[in-house]
Design a protein around this motif. Structure first.
Motif, PDB file in Angstrom:
ATOM      1  N   HIS A  89      74.495 -36.966  43.553  1.00 47.84           N
ATOM      2  CA  HIS A  89      75.118 -38.040  43.959  1.00 47.84           C
ATOM      3  C   HIS A  89      74.726 -38.614  44.306  1.00 47.84           C
ATOM      4  CE1 HIS A  89      78.613 -35.508  42.617  1.00 47.84           C
ATOM      5  NE2 HIS A  89      78.925 -36.791  41.918  1.00 47.84           N
ATOM      6  N   VAL A  90      73.132 -38.771  45.178  1.00 48.40           N
ATOM      7  CA  VAL A  90      72.022 -39.023  45.638  1.00 48.40           C
ATOM      8  C   VAL A  90      71.102 -40.555  44.978  1.00 48.40           C
ATOM      9  CG1 VAL A  90      69.946 -39.828  46.806  1.00 48.40           C
ATOM     10  CG2 VAL A  90      71.741 -37.828  47.545  1.00 48.40           C
ATOM     11  N   VAL A  91      71.978 -42.247  44.778  1.00 49.27           N
ATOM     12  CA  VAL A  91      70.593 -42.632  44.241  1.00 49.27           C
ATOM     13  C   VAL A  91      69.702 -43.141  44.631  1.00 49.27           C
ATOM     14  CG1 VAL A  91      71.292 -44.928  43.229  1.00 49.27           C
ATOM     15  CG2 VAL A  91      73.438 -43.936  44.023  1.00 49.27           C
ATOM     16  N   ARG A  92      69.372 -42.542  45.778  1.00 44.25           N
ATOM     17  CA  ARG A  92      67.833 -42.928  46.480  1.00 44.25           C
ATOM     18  C   ARG A  92      68.047 -42.474  47.729  1.00 44.25           C
ATOM     19  NH1 ARG A  92      66.150 -49.417  47.666  1.00 44.25           N
ATOM     20  NH2 ARG A  92      65.840 -49.377  45.482  1.00 44.25           N
ATOM     21  N   LYS A  93      67.415 -42.389  48.266  1.00 43.59           N
ATOM     22  CA  LYS A  93      66.527 -41.172  49.293  1.00 43.59           C
ATOM     23  C   LYS A  93      66.280 -42.919  50.380  1.00 43.59           C
ATOM     24  CE  LYS A  93      66.777 -36.717  49.198  1.00 43.59           C
ATOM     25  NZ  LYS A  93      67.712 -36.160  49.678  1.00 43.59           N
ATOM     26  N   ILE A  94      66.211 -43.324  50.867  1.00 45.17           N
ATOM     27  CA  ILE A  94      65.587 -44.191  51.783  1.00 45.17           C
ATOM     28  C   ILE A  94      64.799 -43.420  53.079  1.00 45.17           C
ATOM     29  CG2 ILE A  94      66.035 -46.259  53.745  1.00 45.17           C
ATOM     30  CD1 ILE A  94      68.661 -47.023  51.967  1.00 45.17           C
ATOM     31  N   GLU A  95      63.852 -44.022  53.333  1.00 42.60           N
ATOM     32  CA  GLU A  95      62.453 -43.375  54.744  1.00 42.60           C
ATOM     33  C   GLU A  95      63.122 -43.591  56.038  1.00 42.60           C
ATOM     34  OE1 GLU A  95      58.862 -41.718  55.040  1.00 42.60           O
ATOM     35  OE2 GLU A  95      59.599 -42.163  53.483  1.00 42.60           O
ATOM     36  N   GLY A  96      63.243 -42.492  56.550  1.00 38.52           N
ATOM     37  CA  GLY A  96      63.769 -42.696  58.165  1.00 38.52           C
ATOM     38  C   GLY A  96      65.113 -42.913  57.590  1.00 38.52           C
ATOM     39  N   GLY A  97      65.662 -42.810  57.025  1.00 41.52           N
ATOM     40  CA  GLY A  97      66.908 -43.465  57.012  1.00 41.52           C
ATOM     41  C   GLY A  97      68.351 -42.478  56.006  1.00 41.52           C
ATOM     42  N   PRO A  98      69.271 -43.297  55.978  1.00 42.82           N
ATOM     43  CA  PRO A  98      70.527 -41.973  54.740  1.00 42.82           C
ATOM     44  C   PRO A  98      70.463 -42.528  53.293  1.00 42.82           C
ATOM     45  CG  PRO A  98      71.324 -44.723  54.863  1.00 42.82           C
ATOM     46  CD  PRO A  98      69.973 -44.452  55.984  1.00 42.82           C
TER      47      PRO A  98
END
Ligand code: SF4
Lengths: 465, 198
Positions: A13-22
């Protein structure tokens, strides 16, 4: 790479990963109720945005509804206004609305599973912390705040860092009179109310494998009370038999595809957890809480621990016992009970009422006890009648109320008066949770039944034939 | 709702050395009936702050004029319990912009970050130092420096750093919120929805 059940569902379900974030996490199903949604809708309005997938959100009124005379207008104008707002907002944005009086109305975490909205492998959120209930189906389900309700309405996503993973194994089998509620209260008493903060829990082991869906829901429901974001149990035969044929469950070819996928939803053998705990199921007794958080629980035959024996500050502990009117070293058995509450998303399902009936059958309600039996939904209410439980209750001097959250959070008129003692099957014994000054002892439906017929805290094992 | 920007906050603090402060204390359920986000500060800690007849309880810290400021310092496991964002709204609406504790409940921490209240987690030892300093002198100034991620007792220079994700930090410094972010990637979300397993 080997994955846990949680990893599999989360990663899908991960649409995108944010660097240094959620992570940006896609949400399959969103449940809303009258209390935590109105400000989210106001937010949508002020930003001028629409609900992206109205068919993925379901609204039910439960927190703030009366549990008697539901056919009459709601007398509290503030409550009525909130219920109206849920209806208006749902209609405006095309969301299914199961308001007061609707056949499908009930506690959000009871009706979700009943109608097949809750499915294995899905992500489910709701502005209520006990959303963890739905994890019983192998779903990732957790509570969110109103800002996040607005996010889900507008984009079907929320932003969350991936939690750490914990597995809790309970092996062996449970003793007589020991229910899923006792298993959960036992685990929380071991971990404390913050012991699982930052984790998502998977429950595993024989005790959970043998448990019914109702029981699994009770356990997952209480995950939040040890600080966990949620808890889940791998789907199996029991899960599939429950989900099959419900209104929103997949049908035909979609069902076959779903079954194939659901079979993959289990933790790989060599997957690693950040933390793993194992308990012996046979060591668990019927539990009861003596303090003002759900971690302050113990086997019903034990004395209240001394401040030195418990983790945390002595001052906080003493404040808590003072509020309850208890002292260290006392036993709970024999303490007077004024109120008994059976209900809530923790223990407001059919099995809970069956358990209650098994003890009160052929006995009489104690005169000093006021009892509120509140089914979690109209389906539960109908089952209680069909199975003849209502007759048992009536003969023993109990009546049945109408579905809702009721005294679990005491937002409506179902408040325990100040200073009074309640044995409650709900989930929180915080100061004032069940009404200002109310003193709550959390326990299973069996312990509640034993208190209801004897008028004092009683070990249910002494009443089981 | 985008919120106030947060950079460096220098303020006195209000000490509440109680553990497991739960959301039902922060805002009891009977005050959750509003359909707008107004007036929650009046009911922050309602049942600890007021008697049943609505007279203030003199021994509760918010009723003690000696203590004031934009920083609330609480005991371990602050904000446990319900997901009600109303608890964070009440903290904000009362006038706090920062909550300090040695441990926060997850959802409460998240809710704070989403509305512009900064949760600062410090070590148990540093928390004790803050309590001691504030009780000894209620005019003790604390500096919370978000860009540097530090919290300092200005009188002594005692300092500790705290964690926050760089994403949330940028949001708070600039007053952005997650909805702004998500709105900008809506088409990516819609494409993603088409390839879900079920
Ligand atoms: S029964 Fe209690 S815990 Fe469950 S949804 Fe209602 S208020 Fe929340």
């Amino acid at each position: 790479m080997s994955k846990t059940l949680f990893d599999k569902v989360w990663d899908a379900h991960v649409v995108r990963k944010i660097e240094g974030g959620p992570d940006v996490l896609f949400i399959d199903r969103h449940l809303i109720h009258e209390v935590t949604s109105p400000v989210a809708f106001l937010g949508l309005k002020s930003r001028g945005i629409k609900v992206l997938y109205p068919e993925r959100t379901f609204a039910t009124a439960d927190h703030n509804t009366p549990t008697i005379n539901q056919h009459l207008p709601v007398s509290d104008p503030l409550s009525a206004n909130q219920l109206k707002a849920l209806e208006t907002n749902s209609n405006e944005y095309g969301i299914s609305h199961w308001g007061l009086g609707h056949q499908k109305n009930g506690i959000v975490h009871v009706v979700g599973p009943e109608y097949g909205i809750t499915q294995p492998g899905s992500t489910i959120v709701c502005g209520d912390s006990h959303t963890s209930t739905h994890g019983a189906f192998g779903a990732i389900a957790f509570g969110i705040g109103t800002s996040e309700v607005e996010m889900v309405l507008s984009t079907q996503c929320i932003m969350q860092p991936k939690p750490k993973k914990m597995r809790i194994n309970v092996t062996g089998s449970l003793g007589r009179g020991v229910t899923p509620k006792d298993v959960a209260l036992f685990i929380i008493s071991k971990l404390t109310t913050s012991g699982a903060t930052g984790y998502f829990v998977e429950y595993a082991g024989e005790v959970f494998e043998k448990m019914s869906m109702e029981g699994r829901m009770t356990v997952c429901n209480l995950s939040i009370e040890m600080g966990a974001r949620g808890g889940m149990i791998a789907p199996d035969e029991t899960t599939i038999n429950y989900v099959k044929g419900r209104e929103f469950s997949p049908k035909g070819e979609a069902w076959d595809r779903a079954m194939e996928y659901w079979k993959t939803l289990k933790t790989d053998e060599d997957a690693v957890f950040d933390k793993e705990l194992t308990f012996d199921g046979s060591s668990i007794e019927p539990m009861i809480t003596y303090g003002t958080n759900p971690g302050m629980g113990m086997g019903i035959s034990n004395p209240i621990p001394d401040a030195e024996q418990v983790e945390g500050g002595v001052a906080t502990y003493e404040k808590s016992l003072k509020y309850m009117g208890f002292s260290e070293g006392q036993t709970m058995v024999g303490k007077k009970v004024d109120y008994v509450f059976v209900g809530s998303c923790t223990n407001g399902r059919i099995e809970d009422f069956r358990a209650f009936a098994s003890i009160v059958k052929g006995k009489k309600k104690a005169e000093n006890v006021t009892a509120w039996l509140v089914p979690g939904s109209h389906i539960v209410e109908a089952q209680i009648k069909e199975e003849g439980l209502l007759d048992i209750f009536n003969e023993a001097g109990f009546t049945l109320r109408q579905p809702g959250c009721s005294a679990c959070l005491a937002m409506n008129d179902d408040k325990i008066p100040a200073g009074k003692y309640a044995v409650s099957t709900s989930n929180r014994n915080f100061e004032g949770r069940q009404g200002p000054g109310a003193r709550t002892m959390l326990a299973s439906p069996l312990v509640a039944a034993a208190a209801a017929v004897t008028g004092v805290v009683t070990d249910p094992r002494t009443l089981i034939q | 709702m985008a919120y106030d920007k947060f950079n460096i906050l220098t303020s006195t603090a209000v000490p509440l050395p109680i553990e497991n402060v739960d959301t039902d204390q922060l805002i009891p359920a009977r005050f959750l009936k509003a359909t707008e986000r107004v007036g929650f500060g009046d009911n922050l800690f309602r049942d600890w702050r007021y008697n049943p007849d609505n007279t203030p309880k003199a021994d509760f810290v918010l009723n003690n004029p000696v203590y004031s400021g934009k920083i609330l310092v609480g005991g371990k496991n602050f904000g446990s319990g319900s997901s009600r964002e109303h608890a964070a709204w009440a903290v904000y609406d009362y006038g706090f912009r920062c909550v300090v504790s040695s441990f926060f409940a997850d959802i409460f921490r998240n809710n704070c970050l989403n509305i512009g209240v900064l949760p600062v987690q410090v070590s148990p030892e540093f928390l004790e130092k803050i309590f001691a300093a504030v009780f000894a002198d209620p005019n003790t100034q604390l500096e919370v420096n978000l860009p540097e991620q530090t919290i300092t007792l200005l009188a002594t220079g005692d300092k500790e750093s705290f964690d926050i994700s760089s994403y949330k930090k940028d949001n708070m410094i600039n007053g952005f919120d997650d909805i702004d972010y998500l709105q900008n990637i809506k088409s990516e979300i819609q494409e993603f929805a088409l390839q879900l397993p079920l």
